[in-house]
Design a protein around this motif. Structure first.
Motif, PDB file in Angstrom:
ATOM      1  N   LEU A 123       0.836  -0.990  -0.010  1.00 25.04           N
ATOM      2  CA  LEU A 123       0.181   0.081  -0.017  1.00 25.04           C
ATOM      3  C   LEU A 123       0.844   1.274  -0.073  1.00 25.04           C
ATOM      4  CD1 LEU A 123      -2.989  -0.439   2.346  1.00 25.04           C
ATOM      5  CD2 LEU A 123      -2.879  -1.314  -0.214  1.00 25.04           C
ATOM      6  N   PHE A 167      -3.660   7.204   3.981  1.00 20.94           N
ATOM      7  CA  PHE A 167      -3.894   6.469   2.725  1.00 20.94           C
ATOM      8  C   PHE A 167      -3.731   7.415   1.413  1.00 20.94           C
ATOM      9  CE2 PHE A 167      -6.258   3.470   5.641  1.00 20.94           C
ATOM     10  CZ  PHE A 167      -5.271   2.526   5.597  1.00 20.94           C
ATOM     11  N   SER A 170      -4.572   5.749  -4.396  1.00 16.04           N
ATOM     12  CA  SER A 170      -4.505   4.647  -4.850  1.00 16.04           C
ATOM     13  C   SER A 170      -4.685   3.544  -3.832  1.00 16.04           C
ATOM     14  CB  SER A 170      -3.226   4.283  -5.435  1.00 16.04           C
ATOM     15  OG  SER A 170      -2.091   4.378  -4.692  1.00 16.04           O
ATOM     16  N   SER A 171      -4.926   3.748  -2.559  1.00 14.91           N
ATOM     17  CA  SER A 171      -4.773   2.881  -1.410  1.00 14.91           C
ATOM     18  C   SER A 171      -5.881   3.055  -0.670  1.00 14.91           C
ATOM     19  CB  SER A 171      -3.648   2.768  -0.553  1.00 14.91           C
ATOM     20  OG  SER A 171      -2.552   2.273  -1.520  1.00 14.91           O
ATOM     21  N   ASP A 172      -6.982   4.059  -1.234  1.00 10.96           N
ATOM     22  CA  ASP A 172      -8.016   4.644  -0.380  1.00 10.96           C
ATOM     23  C   ASP A 172      -9.063   3.545   0.159  1.00 10.96           C
ATOM     24  OD1 ASP A 172      -9.273   3.862  -2.697  1.00 10.96           O
ATOM     25  OD2 ASP A 172     -10.283   5.915  -3.222  1.00 10.96           O
ATOM     26  N   ARG A 173      -9.049   2.421  -0.368  1.00 11.37           N
ATOM     27  CA  ARG A 173      -9.795   1.427   0.348  1.00 11.37           C
ATOM     28  C   ARG A 173      -9.161   0.592   1.449  1.00 11.37           C
ATOM     29  NH1 ARG A 173     -12.093  -1.685  -5.408  1.00 11.37           N
ATOM     30  NH2 ARG A 173     -12.659   0.460  -6.355  1.00 11.37           N
ATOM     31  N   TRP A 175      -6.324  -1.425   4.041  1.00 14.60           N
ATOM     32  CA  TRP A 175      -5.380  -2.551   4.012  1.00 14.60           C
ATOM     33  C   TRP A 175      -6.068  -3.911   3.387  1.00 14.60           C
ATOM     34  CZ3 TRP A 175      -0.442  -2.235   4.799  1.00 14.60           C
ATOM     35  CH2 TRP A 175      -0.065  -1.338   5.753  1.00 14.60           C
ATOM     36  N   PRO A 179      -5.072  -2.111  -4.100  1.00 20.01           N
ATOM     37  CA  PRO A 179      -4.821  -0.739  -4.450  1.00 20.01           C
ATOM     38  C   PRO A 179      -5.103  -0.773  -6.019  1.00 20.01           C
ATOM     39  CG  PRO A 179      -2.722  -1.993  -3.915  1.00 20.01           C
ATOM     40  CD  PRO A 179      -3.701  -2.986  -3.508  1.00 20.01           C
ATOM     41  N   ALA A 182       0.733  -0.628  -7.165  1.00 24.10           N
ATOM     42  CA  ALA A 182       1.827  -0.611  -5.833  1.00 24.10           C
ATOM     43  C   ALA A 182       3.085   0.156  -6.244  1.00 24.10           C
ATOM     44  CB  ALA A 182       2.077  -2.258  -5.808  1.00 24.10           C
ATOM     45  N   ARG A 268      -9.633  -0.950 -11.865  1.00 20.92           N
ATOM     46  CA  ARG A 268      -8.753  -1.417 -10.881  1.00 20.92           C
ATOM     47  C   ARG A 268      -8.973  -3.008 -10.642  1.00 20.92           C
ATOM     48  NH1 ARG A 268      -9.211   2.164  -5.435  1.00 20.92           N
ATOM     49  NH2 ARG A 268      -7.980   0.837  -3.912  1.00 20.92           N
ATOM     50  N   SER A 290      -9.265   0.650   8.183  1.00 26.11           N
ATOM     51  CA  SER A 290      -9.736  -0.414   7.063  1.00 26.11           C
ATOM     52  C   SER A 290     -10.650  -1.460   7.266  1.00 26.11           C
ATOM     53  CB  SER A 290      -8.318  -1.062   6.639  1.00 26.11           C
ATOM     54  OG  SER A 290      -7.355  -0.060   6.448  1.00 26.11           O
TER      55      SER A 290
END
Length: 301
Positions: A123, A167, A170-173, A175, A179, A182, A268, A290
């Motif tokens: 992430l 976050f 790209s990693s907003d969702r 753990w 994403p 990477a 994605r 998360s």
């Protein structure tokens, strides 16, 4: 032969690159010996050179290569680094402004014991109170970030970087979902050779969506096993990057290039990953957030 190679691409990162190199140094990385890995910096034609002596203070045998004919895309520089790498496992940092958490390299090596064909991702976080596309609009800059890093005492324990970051987009969702890209990506050296490295068709500034493209293609390969490193991440320093720090990022240009190359818009990845790692105290808040996001996602389905 080294067990692991790490390629770091740099362009005009006189302030940021030494911190990134320090974060990857044997003095900061845990549970991995200095002789087990190499770090290769590929400088993509910097107008303002970084301090090699300062970087070698942290990694004395640092390998530095200067691209003779640089391009606005880092893709050729990445592929040059891949050709130079001597490790059985090779990791790529497309952006030299991204610092690493202290267990990343050891965890990445461990992941390669789990499957014959692993795709190991991480992430991304942005230093500061929120994603830097927003924070730079509200006064966040290099001077503010320098004070933030100083106050965190990250040099004593770089897991503290989690406490002063958010976050990345790209990693907003969080753990527990894949994403969009990477920013520290690890494959076996033979796997890199098989796919031909990054796609040289991505020629826009910063590589456009080249990093998202390779991640999506790797995740779509049914013969691979996607492994996400839990509790390990990269931390982006503000530096005026074309995508992360611009007040007007050229997203339309990137999307057009991607569509021209692939024939469709970027989607994605959606795939179940294996999560490997630990949960240091500084990471717990982001893990808790998360888990809440994952529960909300399940309820919305």
């Amino acid at each position: 032969m080294k067990k692991l190679s790490v390629i770091v691409v740099s362009y005009n990162m006189t302030r940021e690159l030494p911190r990134t190199i320090r974060s990857l140094s044997p003095s900061m990385q845990r549970d991995i010996a200095a002789e087990d890995y190499e770090v290769i910096v590929v400088d993509n034609g910097s107008v303002h050179p970084f301090d090699e002596a300062e970087c070698r203070r942290w990694i004395p045998d640092l390998i530095v290569h200067h691209i003779e004919h640089p391009t606005q895309s880092p893709v050729p520089a990445i592929n040059k680094g891949l050709a130079m790498a001597r490790g059985e496992i090779v990791g790529v940092f497309i952006d030299g402004a991204r610092m690493a958490s202290p267990g990343m390299l050891a965890a990445a090596r461990l992941a390669f014991r789990l499957h014959e064909r692993p795709v190991v991702g991480t992430l991304a976080f942005h230093l500061g109170p929120k994603v830097q596309m927003d924070s730079v609009k509200n006064g966040y800059n290099q001077a503010v970030e320098d004070e933030l890093l100083k106050s965190s005492k990250w040099e004593e324990d770089s897991y503290r970087l989690f406490e002063i970051s958010a976050f990345a987009g790209s990693s907003d969702r969080g753990w527990f979902d894949l994403p969009a890209e990477a920013n520290a990506l690890f494959l076996k050296a033979g796997h890199w050779r098989e796919i031909g490295g990054y796609d040289a068709a991505f020629v826009t500034p910063g590589g456009g969506l080249a990093n998202l493209d390779i991640w999506e293609r790797l995740c779509a390969d049914p013969s691979s096993c996607v492994i996400m490193l839990l509790g390990e991440a990269t931390f982006h320093q503000v530096h005026g990057g074309v995508a992360t720090n611009s007040l007007n990022p050229p997203q339309a240009l990137f999307a057009e290039e991607y569509h021209r190359i692939r024939g469709h818009g970027y989607v994605r990845p959606n795939r179940q990953a294996i999560f490997l790692g630990s949960a240091p105290r500084a990471v717990l808040a982001s893990i808790e957030l998360s888990a809440a996001m994952a529960r909300a996602h399940v309820r919305s389905e």
